[in-house]
Motif scaffolding. Structure first.
Motif, mmCIF file in Angstrom:
data_model
loop_
_atom_site.group_PDB
_atom_site.id
_atom_site.type_symbol
_atom_site.label_atom_id
_atom_site.label_comp_id
_atom_site.label_asym_id
_atom_site.label_seq_id
_atom_site.Cartn_x
_atom_site.Cartn_y
_atom_site.Cartn_z
ATOM 1 N N GLU A 152 -6.731 8.561 -10.604
ATOM 2 C CA GLU A 152 -6.778 7.503 -11.645
ATOM 3 C C GLU A 152 -5.784 7.056 -12.266
ATOM 4 O OE1 GLU A 152 -7.716 11.725 -13.485
ATOM 5 O OE2 GLU A 152 -8.024 10.576 -11.468
ATOM 6 N N SER B 70 -0.781 -9.824 -8.094
ATOM 7 C CA SER B 70 0.294 -9.043 -7.734
ATOM 8 C C SER B 70 0.069 -8.361 -6.298
ATOM 9 C CB SER B 70 0.091 -7.750 -8.752
ATOM 10 O OG SER B 70 0.175 -8.224 -10.064
ATOM 11 N N SER B 71 -1.121 -8.181 -5.948
ATOM 12 C CA SER B 71 -1.390 -7.728 -4.592
ATOM 13 C C SER B 71 -0.529 -8.482 -3.409
ATOM 14 C CB SER B 71 -2.456 -7.318 -4.288
ATOM 15 O OG SER B 71 -2.650 -6.987 -2.822
ATOM 16 N N THR C 174 -3.629 4.852 -11.659
ATOM 17 C CA THR C 174 -2.821 3.983 -11.003
ATOM 18 C C THR C 174 -1.713 3.204 -11.390
ATOM 19 O OG1 THR C 174 -5.121 3.580 -10.098
ATOM 20 C CG2 THR C 174 -3.470 1.928 -9.463
ATOM 21 N N GLU C 175 -1.904 3.027 -12.653
ATOM 22 C CA GLU C 175 -0.897 2.169 -13.441
ATOM 23 C C GLU C 175 0.410 3.012 -13.598
ATOM 24 O OE1 GLU C 175 -0.698 -0.928 -14.473
ATOM 25 O OE2 GLU C 175 -2.713 -1.134 -13.925
ATOM 26 N N LEU D 102 -2.013 -0.639 -4.197
ATOM 27 C CA LEU D 102 -2.616 -0.042 -5.382
ATOM 28 C C LEU D 102 -3.215 -1.322 -6.420
ATOM 29 C CD1 LEU D 102 0.190 2.497 -6.046
ATOM 30 C CD2 LEU D 102 -1.920 3.131 -5.926
ATOM 31 N N TYR D 103 -2.183 -2.435 -6.048
ATOM 32 C CA TYR D 103 -2.767 -3.718 -6.854
ATOM 33 C C TYR D 103 -3.873 -4.034 -6.243
ATOM 34 C CZ TYR D 103 1.350 -4.445 -9.894
ATOM 35 O OH TYR D 103 1.964 -4.348 -11.082
ATOM 36 N N TYR D 104 -4.290 -4.044 -4.879
ATOM 37 C CA TYR D 104 -5.148 -4.762 -4.153
ATOM 38 C C TYR D 104 -6.744 -4.620 -4.942
ATOM 39 C CZ TYR D 104 -8.110 -6.013 -0.248
ATOM 40 O OH TYR D 104 -9.092 -7.032 0.503
ATOM 41 N N SER D 105 -6.977 -3.631 -5.434
ATOM 42 C CA SER D 105 -8.319 -3.249 -5.922
ATOM 43 C C SER D 105 -8.405 -3.874 -7.479
ATOM 44 C CB SER D 105 -8.948 -2.088 -5.625
ATOM 45 O OG SER D 105 -8.085 -1.233 -6.367
ATOM 46 N N GLN D 106 -7.139 -4.358 -7.781
ATOM 47 C CA GLN D 106 -7.356 -4.443 -9.403
ATOM 48 C C GLN D 106 -6.607 -6.027 -9.567
ATOM 49 O OE1 GLN D 106 -4.978 -1.498 -11.282
ATOM 50 N NE2 GLN D 106 -6.625 0.196 -10.772
ATOM 51 N N GLN D 107 -5.523 -6.307 -9.136
ATOM 52 C CA GLN D 107 -4.931 -7.432 -9.358
ATOM 53 C C GLN D 107 -4.511 -8.071 -7.989
ATOM 54 O OE1 GLN D 107 -1.684 -7.116 -12.148
ATOM 55 N NE2 GLN D 107 -2.615 -5.233 -12.937
ATOM 56 N N ASN D 108 -5.290 -9.228 -7.782
ATOM 57 C CA ASN D 108 -5.106 -9.834 -6.335
ATOM 58 C C ASN D 108 -3.867 -10.456 -6.390
ATOM 59 O OD1 ASN D 108 -7.453 -9.082 -5.227
ATOM 60 N ND2 ASN D 108 -8.792 -10.607 -6.003
#
Length: 470
Positions: free
Chosen positions: A157, A198-199, A159-160, A190-196
């Protein structure tokens, strides 16, 4: 002769050059294998296998660790576990601190990938300890590896924190470091599920800045997952450093065909996803079982070795105690045999006895000699003095003056005379063993009997018996 010497020198020089060329070639192949890890992993594995055929033990272990890493990254967990178990004993006995760190780091990462966190934490501590054992130059060399391991062991958890840690590592890395695109790929995921946004940024950097085919191909696949073109979901890309991508693609395909309400296609992809998870879970389960069994076998072996060491120590202690007891009782016996003589001599010095007392002691000694009390093995000057109603100083003085002997010599003479009389008067005594004769005459051992017998008669008991028998 000069010609022969010339050819010998020539062969030596050529041999040295060939060996140097071979070593140089192997070094090039090793570097190529390292540089190919993230571009063509299977080529890298083939190069490692080739190099293993012509290497010494330490070099082969270094190559096996690289193979362990590649198999782990490719999701070949069973092979990774097999390699780790193959070289563990060599690593444990190795004096190479850098190889030890590389091994424990990779093994700790493998435990993490297999979600064996309890056991993994123990291995993680070993990796940290092995890093602390490195010298300053090696610590600088492996600082990034240690940082990557620490990020790996952050909780899922966090991730950041993971993203932040990987970014810090990227900033410290050399531009030529072949691991750089792989770390950027991890950040992008890691960014993929949160910030498209940045991903996409990191996926595009991998495609734009690095010529790393598997990672670039995987990055394009992730970027295209937002498109509605169903053909993309039907492709399964092999040989990528992402064991999760296939499941992502299949899930996207299931979502697409579910929206399209195409039951046939939906069933196909659901079946493929089911098979994927079955095979993956089976592979991971086999790897876990193999790894845990290896740990169990090692613990059993260590326990057996501990028992053997404990038993050896116990045997040594028992042996030492036995030796000490032997020395103690031997010394006690020696001192007991010597103390009477010493006391006999010391007590007789400067002792003044009246004629009457001396005559009384002599009379008691004559009765003592006829009583056979001298055959008592426990007889000592103190006990005899008590029997005769005198003290040890008087008794010792009388024996020294009248018999011209020490107390021990006096008793031994009585005993030897007794057995000599038996040998002369009773023929059956001549057939007895020497040990029985010693026992019969009051000696505590056969050796002391033989020594006393020879001193008094001038011959050994066996020779004496043979002489009188003849």
């Amino acid at each position: 002769m000069k010609l022969n010497l010339f050819f010998i020198i020539l062969f030596v020089v050529l041999g040295a050059q060939l060996l140097k060329a071979q070593n140089s070639e192997e070094e090039k192949l090793f570097i190529e294998a390292i540089e190919s890890r993230f571009n063509d992993p299977y080529k890298s594995l083939k190069l490692y296998d080739y190099l293993l055929k012509n290497t010494n033990t330490e070099e082969s272990v270094a190559i096996e660790i690289k193979k362990l890493q590649l198999n782990r990254l490719l999701g070949e967990y069973e092979e990774a576990v097999a390699i780790s178990q193959k070289i563990e004993s060599t690593i444990t006995n190795s004096t190479s601190t850098d190889l030890q760190f590389e091994y424990w780091r990779e093994l700790a990462t493998l435990y993490n990938d297999l979600n064996l966190m309890g056991e993994g934490n123990t291995v993680y501590e070993k990796a940290l300890n092995s890093y602390n054992n490195l010298n300053l130059n090696l610590k600088k060399k492996y600082a990034i590896d240690l940082s990557l391991l620490k990020v790996k062991y952050l909780k899922p958890e966090q991730t950041e924190s993971k993203i932040s840690g990987l970014k810090e590592i990227l900033d410290k890395m050399d531009d030529k470091d072949e691991r750089k695109p792989f770390i950027q790929f991890q950040i992008a995921k890691l960014y993929y599920s949160q910030q498209n946004d940045s991903s996409r940024l990191y996926f595009n950097k991998i495609i734009r800045d690095f010529n790393v085919k598997p990672l670039s191909q995987a990055s394009r696949t992730y970027l295209n997952l937002n498109h509605t073109d169903s053909t993309e979901y039907q492709k399964v890309v092999d040989n990528l450093f992402d064991v999760e991508l296939e499941a992502v693609l299949l899930n996207k395909a299931i979502q697409y065909w579910s929206i399209k309400r195409n039951e046939d296609s939906l069933m196909v992809y659901e079946k493929r996803l089911q098979n994927y998870f079955f095979e993956k879970n089976q592979s991971i389960r086999n790897a876990k079982v193999s790894l845990i069994q290896g740990v169990y076998r090692k613990k059993q072996k260590d326990n057996v070795e501990k028992v053997l060491v404990r038993n050896r120590q116990l045997y040594i202690v028992i042996g030492l105690l036995g030796l000490l007891l032997l020395i103690y009782f031997g010394n006690r016996y020696f001192r007991r045999n010597r103390v009477d003589t010493k006391d006999d001599i010391d007590d007789s010095k400067g002792t003044v006895i009246s004629d009457k007392t001396e005559e009384e002691i002599l009379e008691k000694l004559r009765k003592f000699e006829n009583s056979k009390l001298f055959l008592d093995k426990q007889l000592r000057i103190a006990s005899l003095a008590k029997q005769l109603g005198t003290n040890t100083r008087y008794l010792s003085s009388v024996i020294n003056a009248s018999k011209n002997k020490s107390f021990n010599a006096y008793i031994n003479s009585l005993r030897i005379q007794y057995i000599v009389d038996k040998l002369k008067s009773d023929a059956k005594y001549r057939s007895y063993k020497i040990s029985y004769l010693a026992e019969e005459s009051g000696f505590v051992s056969q050796s002391s009997f033989t020594t006393a017998f020879k001193e008094i008669t001038g011959s050994t008991p066996s020779a004496y018996i043979k002489n009188i028998s003849d």
